[in-house]
Design a protein around this motif. Structure first.
Motif, PDB file in Angstrom:
ATOM      1  N   ASP A 100      36.937 -16.518   4.768  1.00 48.11           N
ATOM      2  CA  ASP A 100      36.689 -15.380   5.649  1.00 48.11           C
ATOM      3  C   ASP A 100      35.189 -15.113   5.795  1.00 48.11           C
ATOM      4  O   ASP A 100      34.686 -14.947   6.914  1.00 48.11           O
ATOM      5  N   LEU A 136      49.473 -11.753  -0.226  1.00 55.22           N
ATOM      6  CA  LEU A 136      49.723 -11.101   1.063  1.00 55.22           C
ATOM      7  C   LEU A 136      49.828  -9.582   0.943  1.00 55.22           C
ATOM      8  O   LEU A 136      49.545  -8.853   1.896  1.00 55.22           O
ATOM      9  N   ASN A 137      50.213  -9.110  -0.239  1.00 56.71           N
ATOM     10  CA  ASN A 137      50.325  -7.666  -0.449  1.00 56.71           C
ATOM     11  C   ASN A 137      49.016  -7.022  -0.895  1.00 56.71           C
ATOM     12  O   ASN A 137      48.919  -5.798  -0.959  1.00 56.71           O
ATOM     13  N   SER A 138      48.027  -7.825  -1.225  1.00 60.98           N
ATOM     14  CA  SER A 138      46.811  -7.277  -1.823  1.00 60.98           C
ATOM     15  C   SER A 138      45.944  -6.573  -0.780  1.00 60.98           C
ATOM     16  O   SER A 138      45.924  -6.939   0.398  1.00 60.98           O
ATOM     17  N   ALA A 139      45.208  -5.581  -1.255  1.00 61.29           N
ATOM     18  CA  ALA A 139      44.265  -4.882  -0.379  1.00 61.29           C
ATOM     19  C   ALA A 139      43.190  -5.861   0.076  1.00 61.29           C
ATOM     20  O   ALA A 139      42.740  -5.816   1.219  1.00 61.29           O
ATOM     21  N   PHE A 141      43.409  -9.023   0.759  1.00 60.33           N
ATOM     22  CA  PHE A 141      43.873  -9.822   1.901  1.00 60.33           C
ATOM     23  C   PHE A 141      43.893  -9.013   3.187  1.00 60.33           C
ATOM     24  O   PHE A 141      43.477  -9.486   4.248  1.00 60.33           O
ATOM     25  N   LYS A 142      44.366  -7.772   3.079  1.00 57.72           N
ATOM     26  CA  LYS A 142      44.512  -6.961   4.302  1.00 57.72           C
ATOM     27  C   LYS A 142      43.175  -6.665   4.971  1.00 57.72           C
ATOM     28  O   LYS A 142      43.120  -6.400   6.171  1.00 57.72           O
ATOM     29  N   GLY A 143      42.091  -6.741   4.201  1.00 52.25           N
ATOM     30  CA  GLY A 143      40.774  -6.495   4.785  1.00 52.25           C
ATOM     31  C   GLY A 143      40.163  -7.696   5.499  1.00 52.25           C
ATOM     32  O   GLY A 143      39.119  -7.562   6.134  1.00 52.25           O
ATOM     33  N   LYS A 145      39.286 -10.344   8.192  1.00 51.26           N
ATOM     34  CA  LYS A 145      39.361 -10.344   9.655  1.00 51.26           C
ATOM     35  C   LYS A 145      39.155 -11.731  10.257  1.00 51.26           C
ATOM     36  O   LYS A 145      39.440 -11.949  11.432  1.00 51.26           O
ATOM     37  N   LYS A 148      43.209 -16.529   9.651  1.00 49.02           N
ATOM     38  CA  LYS A 148      44.531 -16.304  10.232  1.00 49.02           C
ATOM     39  C   LYS A 148      45.507 -17.204   9.477  1.00 49.02           C
ATOM     40  O   LYS A 148      45.309 -18.425   9.433  1.00 49.02           O
ATOM     41  N   TYR A 183      56.302 -10.665   6.384  1.00 54.29           N
ATOM     42  CA  TYR A 183      54.878 -10.354   6.580  1.00 54.29           C
ATOM     43  C   TYR A 183      54.350 -10.642   7.985  1.00 54.29           C
ATOM     44  O   TYR A 183      53.299 -10.146   8.357  1.00 54.29           O
ATOM     45  N   HIS A 187      53.757 -11.540  14.399  1.00 60.05           N
ATOM     46  CA  HIS A 187      52.610 -12.421  14.625  1.00 60.05           C
ATOM     47  C   HIS A 187      53.100 -13.819  14.990  1.00 60.05           C
ATOM     48  O   HIS A 187      53.496 -14.591  14.132  1.00 60.05           O
TER      49      HIS A 187
END
Ligand SMILES: *Cc1c(COP(=O)(O)O)cnc(C)c1O
Length: 227
Positions: A100, A136-139, A141-143, A145, A148, A183, A187
């Motif tokens: 990333d 995939l559940n971690s904060a 990962f969610k950050g 950008k 993909k 998840y 998408h």
């Protein structure tokens, strides 16, 4: 027609429309890649960063999509982030974060697959379902950008037991379905199931593969001594 071109057209003639061919060119020279390119092949796979970079440099003028299919160390991401089309071998959050970071530096979004360990052998890399879900559940990962997650990748056991191989591919397909539902249901880019090599691609396709990674039946046997 050259031998490489002949091999490619034979394989392509047997592929369903939705299945992509990744031509695995590791250990073979850039000229072999060019020969395959001239036969219409566009996606090439390499398993080592250094070899990927040198072939990319040598063939820069061609519109090749380069896929990294082998294990990737975080400290080597920077060498490929500017041009790699897809990384099949993501097996940790730390690696995803590094991809990333360097994708952002290059103003790109990098397509990645999560690699799963489905074979009986100990030596192969990859996640299990719970490790993937933890990512995939971690904060963290969610950050992210600039990466993909486009699907999953796995390698079956090196075996001539067809039913074992089929079971392992089928297990990877279940993992893919589970992750898609949980998840990535909205998408559409989560759509790739990268499985199948020279010895087992037929089985992989029967088990739902969308991307086969095939080397030796296109380019011939690898001679590591001459690499
Ligand atoms: C080498 C390699 C392949 C292709 O192997 P062949 O048996 O030559 O088709 C596919 N996937 C990965 C990860 C590889 O390292």
């Amino acid at each position: 027609m050259s031998e490489i071109a002949g091999n490619i057209s034979l394989i392509k003639s047997k592929l369903p429309d939705n299945v992509k061919l990744v031509a695995v060119s590791k250990t073979h020279p850039a000229e072999a890649v060019k020969e395959a390119y001239l036969a219409g092949q566009r996606i090439f796979g390499e398993n080592k960063v250094q070899e990927l970079v040198s072939k990319y440099e040598e063939l820069k003028d061609l519109d090749i999509k380069w896929h990294l299919i082998g294990h990737l160390q975080t400290n080597k991401v920077k060498y490929i982030a500017s041009f790699v089309d897809m990384i099949h071998s993501v097996d940790s959050l730390k690696l995803l974060e590094e991809i990333d970071k360097h994708s952002e530096k290059n103003s790109r979004v990098t397509d990645c697959l999560l690699q799963f360990h489905i074979a009986t052998e100990e030596t192969k890399f990859g996640l299990d379902l719970s490790e993937a879900e933890e990512i995939l559940n971690s904060a963290g990962f969610k950050g992210l950008k600039n990466v993909k997650i486009c699907g999953v990748m796995g390698m079956a056991s090196f075996s001539d037991d067809e039913s074992l191989i089929r079971t392992e591919f089928s297990e990877l397909r279940s993992i893919y379905n589970k992750l898609k539902q949980t998840y990535f249901s909205d998408h559409t880019y989560f759509s790739e199931l990268s499985m199948g090599m020279s010895s087992d691609w037929n089985i992989a396709i029967e088990e739902g593969s969308t991307m086969i990674r095939v080397g030796s039946i296109i380019f011939g046997n690898r001679n590591y001594l001459l690499k």
